[in-house]
Motif scaffolding. Structure first.
Motif, PDB file in Angstrom:
ATOM      1  N   LYS A   1       0.630  30.489  -4.329  1.00  0.00           N
ATOM      2  CA  LYS A   1       1.598  30.221  -3.270  1.00  0.00           C
ATOM      3  C   LYS A   1       2.777  29.382  -3.745  1.00  0.00           C
ATOM      4  N   GLN A   2       2.652  28.813  -4.955  1.00  0.00           N
ATOM      5  CA  GLN A   2       3.684  27.917  -5.488  1.00  0.00           C
ATOM      6  C   GLN A   2       3.956  26.774  -4.517  1.00  0.00           C
ATOM      7  N   GLU A   3       2.860  26.221  -3.989  1.00  0.00           N
ATOM      8  CA  GLU A   3       2.956  25.100  -3.048  1.00  0.00           C
ATOM      9  C   GLU A   3       2.140  23.925  -3.562  1.00  0.00           C
ATOM     10  N   GLY A   4       2.700  22.749  -3.423  1.00  0.00           N
ATOM     11  CA  GLY A   4       1.996  21.561  -3.863  1.00  0.00           C
ATOM     12  C   GLY A   4       2.179  20.410  -2.897  1.00  0.00           C
ATOM     13  N   LYS A   5       1.289  19.423  -3.012  1.00  0.00           N
ATOM     14  CA  LYS A   5       1.411  18.216  -2.193  1.00  0.00           C
ATOM     15  C   LYS A   5       0.627  17.085  -2.833  1.00  0.00           C
ATOM     16  N   ILE A   6       0.923  15.878  -2.413  1.00  0.00           N
ATOM     17  CA  ILE A   6       0.165  14.732  -2.883  1.00  0.00           C
ATOM     18  C   ILE A   6      -1.131  14.643  -2.082  1.00  0.00           C
ATOM     19  N   ILE A   7      -2.233  14.404  -2.766  1.00  0.00           N
ATOM     20  CA  ILE A   7      -3.525  14.310  -2.087  1.00  0.00           C
ATOM     21  C   ILE A   7      -4.071  12.883  -2.109  1.00  0.00           C
ATOM     22  N   ALA A   8      -3.655  12.068  -3.115  1.00  0.00           N
ATOM     23  CA  ALA A   8      -4.123  10.678  -3.190  1.00  0.00           C
ATOM     24  C   ALA A   8      -3.055   9.829  -3.852  1.00  0.00           C
ATOM     25  N   ASP A   9      -3.001   8.565  -3.437  1.00  0.00           N
ATOM     26  CA  ASP A   9      -2.025   7.637  -4.008  1.00  0.00           C
ATOM     27  C   ASP A   9      -2.693   6.281  -4.197  1.00  0.00           C
ATOM     28  N   PHE A  10      -2.959   5.944  -5.459  1.00  0.00           N
ATOM     29  CA  PHE A  10      -3.594   4.667  -5.805  1.00  0.00           C
ATOM     30  C   PHE A  10      -2.597   3.725  -6.478  1.00  0.00           C
ATOM     31  N   THR A  11      -1.299   4.039  -6.350  1.00  0.00           N
ATOM     32  CA  THR A  11      -0.261   3.225  -6.981  1.00  0.00           C
ATOM     33  C   THR A  11      -0.394   1.759  -6.559  1.00  0.00           C
ATOM     34  N   GLY A  12      -0.271   0.873  -7.533  1.00  0.00           N
ATOM     35  CA  GLY A  12      -0.389  -0.554  -7.262  1.00  0.00           C
ATOM     36  C   GLY A  12      -1.794  -1.084  -7.469  1.00  0.00           C
ATOM     37  N   HIS A  13      -2.775  -0.200  -7.497  1.00  0.00           N
ATOM     38  CA  HIS A  13      -4.158  -0.600  -7.729  1.00  0.00           C
ATOM     39  C   HIS A  13      -4.636  -0.233  -9.136  1.00  0.00           C
ATOM     40  N   VAL A  14      -3.806   0.524  -9.851  1.00  0.00           N
ATOM     41  CA  VAL A  14      -4.164   0.996 -11.187  1.00  0.00           C
ATOM     42  C   VAL A  14      -3.316   0.269 -12.218  1.00  0.00           C
ATOM     43  N   GLU A  15      -3.954  -0.294 -13.232  1.00  0.00           N
ATOM     44  CA  GLU A  15      -3.235  -0.922 -14.333  1.00  0.00           C
ATOM     45  C   GLU A  15      -2.630   0.168 -15.215  1.00  0.00           C
ATOM     46  N   THR A  16      -1.411  -0.045 -15.688  1.00  0.00           N
ATOM     47  CA  THR A  16      -0.718   1.006 -16.433  1.00  0.00           C
ATOM     48  C   THR A  16      -0.207   0.534 -17.787  1.00  0.00           C
TER      49      THR A  16
ATOM     50  N   ALA B   1     -10.529   5.131 -13.526  1.00  0.00           N
ATOM     51  CA  ALA B   1      -9.263   4.405 -13.492  1.00  0.00           C
ATOM     52  C   ALA B   1      -9.464   2.998 -14.027  1.00  0.00           C
ATOM     53  N   VAL B   2      -8.417   2.463 -14.641  1.00  0.00           N
ATOM     54  CA  VAL B   2      -8.433   1.065 -15.071  1.00  0.00           C
ATOM     55  C   VAL B   2      -7.717   0.237 -14.013  1.00  0.00           C
ATOM     56  N   SER B   3      -8.385  -0.807 -13.545  1.00  0.00           N
ATOM     57  CA  SER B   3      -7.838  -1.641 -12.474  1.00  0.00           C
ATOM     58  C   SER B   3      -8.103  -3.112 -12.784  1.00  0.00           C
ATOM     59  N   LYS B   4      -7.342  -3.978 -12.103  1.00  0.00           N
ATOM     60  CA  LYS B   4      -7.536  -5.419 -12.254  1.00  0.00           C
ATOM     61  C   LYS B   4      -7.933  -6.020 -10.916  1.00  0.00           C
ATOM     62  N   GLU B   5      -8.618  -5.252 -10.073  1.00  0.00           N
ATOM     63  CA  GLU B   5      -8.940  -5.753  -8.748  1.00  0.00           C
ATOM     64  C   GLU B   5      -9.937  -6.918  -8.796  1.00  0.00           C
ATOM     65  N   ALA B   6     -10.696  -7.043  -9.872  1.00  0.00           N
ATOM     66  CA  ALA B   6     -11.642  -8.154 -10.008  1.00  0.00           C
ATOM     67  C   ALA B   6     -11.052  -9.295 -10.829  1.00  0.00           C
ATOM     68  N   GLY B   7      -9.723  -9.244 -11.072  1.00  0.00           N
ATOM     69  CA  GLY B   7      -9.058 -10.308 -11.804  1.00  0.00           C
ATOM     70  C   GLY B   7      -9.003 -10.096 -13.300  1.00  0.00           C
ATOM     71  N   LYS B   8      -9.604  -9.015 -13.783  1.00  0.00           N
ATOM     72  CA  LYS B   8      -9.557  -8.673 -15.207  1.00  0.00           C
ATOM     73  C   LYS B   8      -9.586  -7.161 -15.336  1.00  0.00           C
ATOM     74  N   ASP B   9      -9.082  -6.674 -16.450  1.00  0.00           N
ATOM     75  CA  ASP B   9      -9.034  -5.228 -16.640  1.00  0.00           C
ATOM     76  C   ASP B   9     -10.443  -4.656 -16.713  1.00  0.00           C
ATOM     77  N   GLN B  10     -10.680  -3.643 -15.884  1.00  0.00           N
ATOM     78  CA  GLN B  10     -11.972  -2.973 -15.867  1.00  0.00           C
ATOM     79  C   GLN B  10     -11.770  -1.471 -15.692  1.00  0.00           C
ATOM     80  N   THR B  11     -12.612  -0.691 -16.359  1.00  0.00           N
ATOM     81  CA  THR B  11     -12.727   0.721 -16.014  1.00  0.00           C
ATOM     82  C   THR B  11     -13.623   0.827 -14.793  1.00  0.00           C
ATOM     83  N   LEU B  12     -13.131   1.524 -13.763  1.00  0.00           N
ATOM     84  CA  LEU B  12     -13.904   1.747 -12.556  1.00  0.00           C
ATOM     85  C   LEU B  12     -14.205   3.236 -12.421  1.00  0.00           C
ATOM     86  N   ILE B  13     -15.446   3.554 -12.153  1.00  0.00           N
ATOM     87  CA  ILE B  13     -15.843   4.911 -11.813  1.00  0.00           C
ATOM     88  C   ILE B  13     -16.085   4.923 -10.315  1.00  0.00           C
ATOM     89  N   LEU B  14     -15.224   5.642  -9.584  1.00  0.00           N
ATOM     90  CA  LEU B  14     -15.192   5.569  -8.128  1.00  0.00           C
ATOM     91  C   LEU B  14     -15.539   6.912  -7.503  1.00  0.00           C
TER      92      LEU B  14
END
Length: 365
Positions: A53-68, A93-106
């Motif tokens: 269909k050549q159609e796309g959309k955003i399905i999830a947005d974790f911006t700001g919660h992922v370390e880059t 994803a790698v995140s710092k939600e616990a105050g340090k860089d961690q790989t999270l499997i969600l």
């Protein structure tokens, strides 16, 4: 070599099928919609794109919660084998939600009625501290056995200063194998009974194999079930490993087939050699791909297709031909190949990290 009837490597071409993505890190396909690609961006967004269909959309947005920083980011996605029943998917994803860089499997539930947010996760399966911002690996994938495999790099810096590659009391530097526990909230996952180190003192029971530096993309051969991992090298050698149950792949004692620490006369007893290596005159950062089992490119049937992020070269070797297959260069390009994808029919795709374009491997007209 392939016959003229079926074509040859020189017949390989690329067809652009998507564009506009920012630093893509993974390509998957929805199990219930074979024409729908799922594209991850390093900074935390997930998009769907329907090829028909050549159609796309955003399905999830974790911006700001992922370390880059460096090699961190939103790095991998896997659909549960029973996705059509439970709508579950998992991200790395790698995140710092616990105050340090961690790989999270969600664990998340797919929901087309809204843009899925970080807070919508059902639970955290695993948290793994990351001492540095590189060598995060990042892929996760369900194998043909229905178990969830997750690749971890050695934790970063250079040369494995924390000796994680040979440390079996950490997940870092390992391929682990678990089974999400759908019967209860806790424990979040089960350890399969046939994991090689489940009851061995000094080993984490989740470990399937270890001695890895930075396995950037791994995949299962859809015909044989064999597990291939591309392990990014340090100073001289990039390698492809056939991951075996309980295997020790040598890092940081070895890099490729060669001694690393010590640089000479290292003991290789008990270590698994890679299937194949190439030196940094050919490429400097390997990106793992897939064994081709599609129908449109018969000349690639049974060949493992992969690439190099820095040099832009596409490579292949024929699987099942012994321990030292011969490396073939398929094509030289200017693409920054960050990841490959495989659709349900076995056709292959790749992403260009720099331009954000998605391509399908096709035969020249």
């Amino acid at each position: 070599m392939p016959t003229k009837k079926s074509g040859s490597f020189s017949d390989l071409d690329f067809e652009k099928v998507g564009s506009g993505y920012r630093e893509p890190t993974d390509i998957q396909f929805r199990p219930d919609e074979p024409d729908t690609m799922v594209i991850l961006e390093k900074r935390g967004k997930i998009y769907t794109f329907n090829l028909s269909k050549q159609e796309g959309k955003i399905i999830a947005d974790f911006t700001g919660h992922v370390e880059t920083r460096s090699e961190e980011g939103l790095l991998g996605l896997a659909f549960h084998p029973r996705f059509q029943e439970n709508h579950l998917f998992y991200v790395n994803a790698v995140s710092k939600e616990a105050g340090k860089d961690q790989t999270l499997i969600l664990e998340f539930r797919w929901d087309e009625s809204k843009t899925i947010q970080w807070k919508d996760r059902k639970r955290v399966l695993l948290r793994v501290d990351q001492p540095y911002s590189n060598h995060n690996a990042g892929q996760l994938s369900f194998g043909p056995d229905g178990k969830l495999y997750i690749g971890f790099g050695d934790g970063g810096a250079g040369g494995d200063p924390l000796k994680n590659g040979q440390n079996t009391s950490t997940y870092l530097g390992s391929m682990i194998r678990i089974e999400p526990n759908l019967e209860a909230e806790a424990p979040a996952y089960k350890i399969p009974e046939d994991n090689p180190y489940k009851n061995r003192p000094g080993y984490l029971p989740e470990i399937w194999a270890y001695g890895l530096r930075n396995p950037w993309r791994f995949s299962f051969d859809s015909q044989t079930g064999d597990l291939y991992a591309a392990d990014v090298g340090q100073n001289l050698w990039e390698e492809v490993d056939l991951i075996l149950k309980g295997g020790n792949y040598g890092w940081n004692i070895t890099e490729g087939f060669h001694c690393f620490s010590p640089p000479n006369n290292c003991s290789k007893q008990g270590l698994q050699d890679p299937l194949l290596e190439y030196d940094h005159g050919i490429g400097q950062s390997i990106t793992g791909g897939y064994v081709y089992r599609g129908k449109n490119l018969s000349f690639l049937q049974g060949w493992y297709i992969f690439a190099d992020f820095v040099s832009g070269k596409f490579f292949a070797f024929e699987v099942g031909k012994g321990k030292r297959p011969k490396l073939r260069i398929l094509k030289e390009t200017h693409h920054q190949i960050s990841t490959f994808g495989r659709d349900p029919s076995g056709e292959l795709y790749f992403a260009d990290f720099g331009t954000g374009n998605i391509f399908r491997l096709v035969k020249k007209n």
